[in-house]
Design a protein around this motif. Structure first.
Motif, short mmCIF file in Angstrom:
data_model
loop_
_atom_site.label_atom_id
_atom_site.label_comp_id
_atom_site.label_asym_id
_atom_site.label_seq_id
_atom_site.Cartn_x
_atom_site.Cartn_y
_atom_site.Cartn_z
N UNK A 265 -9.11 -1.11 8.68
CA UNK A 265 -9.30 -0.04 9.66
C UNK A 265 -9.69 1.29 9.02
N UNK A 266 -9.62 1.35 7.70
CA UNK A 266 -10.10 2.54 7.01
C UNK A 266 -11.60 2.41 6.81
N UNK A 267 -12.28 3.51 6.93
CA UNK A 267 -13.72 3.51 6.72
C UNK A 267 -14.03 4.37 5.50
N UNK A 268 -15.13 4.03 4.86
CA UNK A 268 -15.55 4.79 3.68
C UNK A 268 -17.00 5.21 3.90
N UNK A 269 -17.28 6.47 3.66
CA UNK A 269 -18.63 6.97 3.90
C UNK A 269 -19.61 6.40 2.88
N UNK A 270 -20.88 6.42 3.23
CA UNK A 270 -21.91 5.94 2.31
C UNK A 270 -21.92 6.77 1.02
N UNK A 271 -21.75 8.08 1.17
CA UNK A 271 -21.69 8.94 -0.02
C UNK A 271 -20.51 8.57 -0.90
N UNK B 174 -4.96 4.60 -3.52
CA UNK B 174 -5.13 4.36 -2.09
C UNK B 174 -5.29 5.71 -1.41
N UNK B 175 -5.56 5.67 -0.12
CA UNK B 175 -5.77 6.89 0.64
C UNK B 175 -4.99 6.83 1.95
N UNK B 176 -4.50 7.97 2.39
CA UNK B 176 -3.85 8.08 3.69
C UNK B 176 -4.88 8.17 4.81
N UNK B 177 -6.06 8.63 4.50
CA UNK B 177 -7.06 8.96 5.51
C UNK B 177 -7.72 7.73 6.13
N UNK B 178 -8.04 7.84 7.42
CA UNK B 178 -8.77 6.75 8.08
C UNK B 178 -10.23 6.74 7.64
N UNK B 179 -10.72 7.89 7.23
CA UNK B 179 -12.09 8.00 6.72
C UNK B 179 -12.02 8.51 5.28
N UNK B 180 -12.47 7.69 4.35
CA UNK B 180 -12.45 8.05 2.93
C UNK B 180 -13.80 8.69 2.61
N UNK B 181 -13.74 9.91 2.12
CA UNK B 181 -14.95 10.69 1.93
C UNK B 181 -15.36 10.80 0.46
N UNK B 182 -16.56 11.32 0.28
CA UNK B 182 -17.11 11.58 -1.06
C UNK B 182 -16.18 12.48 -1.86
N UNK C 90 0.82 -1.21 0.00
CA UNK C 90 0.00 0.00 0.00
C UNK C 90 0.86 1.26 0.00
N UNK C 91 1.96 1.25 0.74
CA UNK C 91 2.83 2.43 0.78
C UNK C 91 3.47 2.68 -0.59
N UNK C 92 3.63 1.64 -1.37
CA UNK C 92 4.17 1.82 -2.72
C UNK C 92 3.13 2.52 -3.60
N UNK C 93 1.87 2.18 -3.40
CA UNK C 93 0.79 2.83 -4.15
C UNK C 93 0.70 4.30 -3.75
N UNK C 94 0.83 4.57 -2.46
CA UNK C 94 0.69 5.93 -1.95
C UNK C 94 1.91 6.81 -2.22
N UNK C 95 3.11 6.29 -2.01
CA UNK C 95 4.29 7.14 -1.93
C UNK C 95 5.28 7.04 -3.09
N UNK C 96 5.23 5.98 -3.84
CA UNK C 96 6.21 5.83 -4.91
C UNK C 96 5.77 6.59 -6.16
N UNK C 97 6.72 7.10 -6.93
CA UNK C 97 6.36 7.82 -8.16
C UNK C 97 6.09 6.86 -9.33
N UNK C 98 5.28 5.85 -9.03
CA UNK C 98 4.91 4.83 -10.02
C UNK C 98 3.39 4.72 -9.97
#
Length: 167
Positions: A137-143, A112-120, A92-100
């Motif tokens: 442990x990440x949550x995603x809102x209904x919206x 991917x997302x850094x946030x614990x809550x993924x929003x609309x 996951x850190x490769x998806x988030x941080x690498x320039x690939x």
């Protein structure tokens, strides 16, 4: 002197808009670094899981790893074309941080997302047909889920934060 600077700036601007496709083959040496001088974008096809693991581990005895790292130092944008089964092998850190940018089936970027809550708002800013890698442990809102459905964004849930081979 101004003419030389202008030519260099023009060449750098042209480089941003040129790309090349390279087919990965671990039995063949990678192309020369000249490719990075000409192209600002490299699309690497037929990626192996071994290359991803070696790259993440910075295994510099692997000639292809050294080549990719050299390209990154030239500020080349890499696009790794993979199949959907390989998503679970990308840390996951490769998806988030690498320039690939990992791209599934030539059309779906892996995000991917850094946030614990993924929003609309966050999902709305992502490309259509993406594949979102999130951990339990990440949550995603209904919206945000509604937007995922609208934009045809697939969600891959990981039981742990990294991937199946990293703990």
């Amino acid at each position: 002197m101004d003419n030389l600077v202008q030519q260099v700036m023009q060449r750098l601007e042209e480089r941003k808009h040129t790309s090349v496709e390279v087919t990965f083959n671990h039995q063949v040496a990678p192309p020369s670094e000249q490719i990075f001088l000409i192209n600002g974008k490299v699309i690497l096809k037929d990626i192996s899981i071994e290359l991803i693991t070696d790259l993440y581990s910075m295994e510099k005895t692997n000639a292809w790893v050294k080549w990719v790292l050299e390209g990154i130092s030239y500020d080349v944008k890499f696009y790794f074309l993979i199949n959907e089964q390989m998503v679970n092998f990308i840390p996951r850190m490769m998806i988030l941080d690498w320039p690939i940018l990992f791209v599934v089936n030539n059309e779906s970027p892996v995000i991917a997302s850094y946030n614990r809550m993924i929003t609309r708002e966050e999902i709305a800013a992502k490309p259509d047909k993406s594949i979102l890698v999130r951990y339990q442990k990440q949550h995603i809102t209904d919206e945000a889920l509604d937007i995922c459905n609208y934009k045809k964004i697939k969600i891959k849930i990981r039981t742990e934060e990294n991937c199946i081979w990293r703990e």
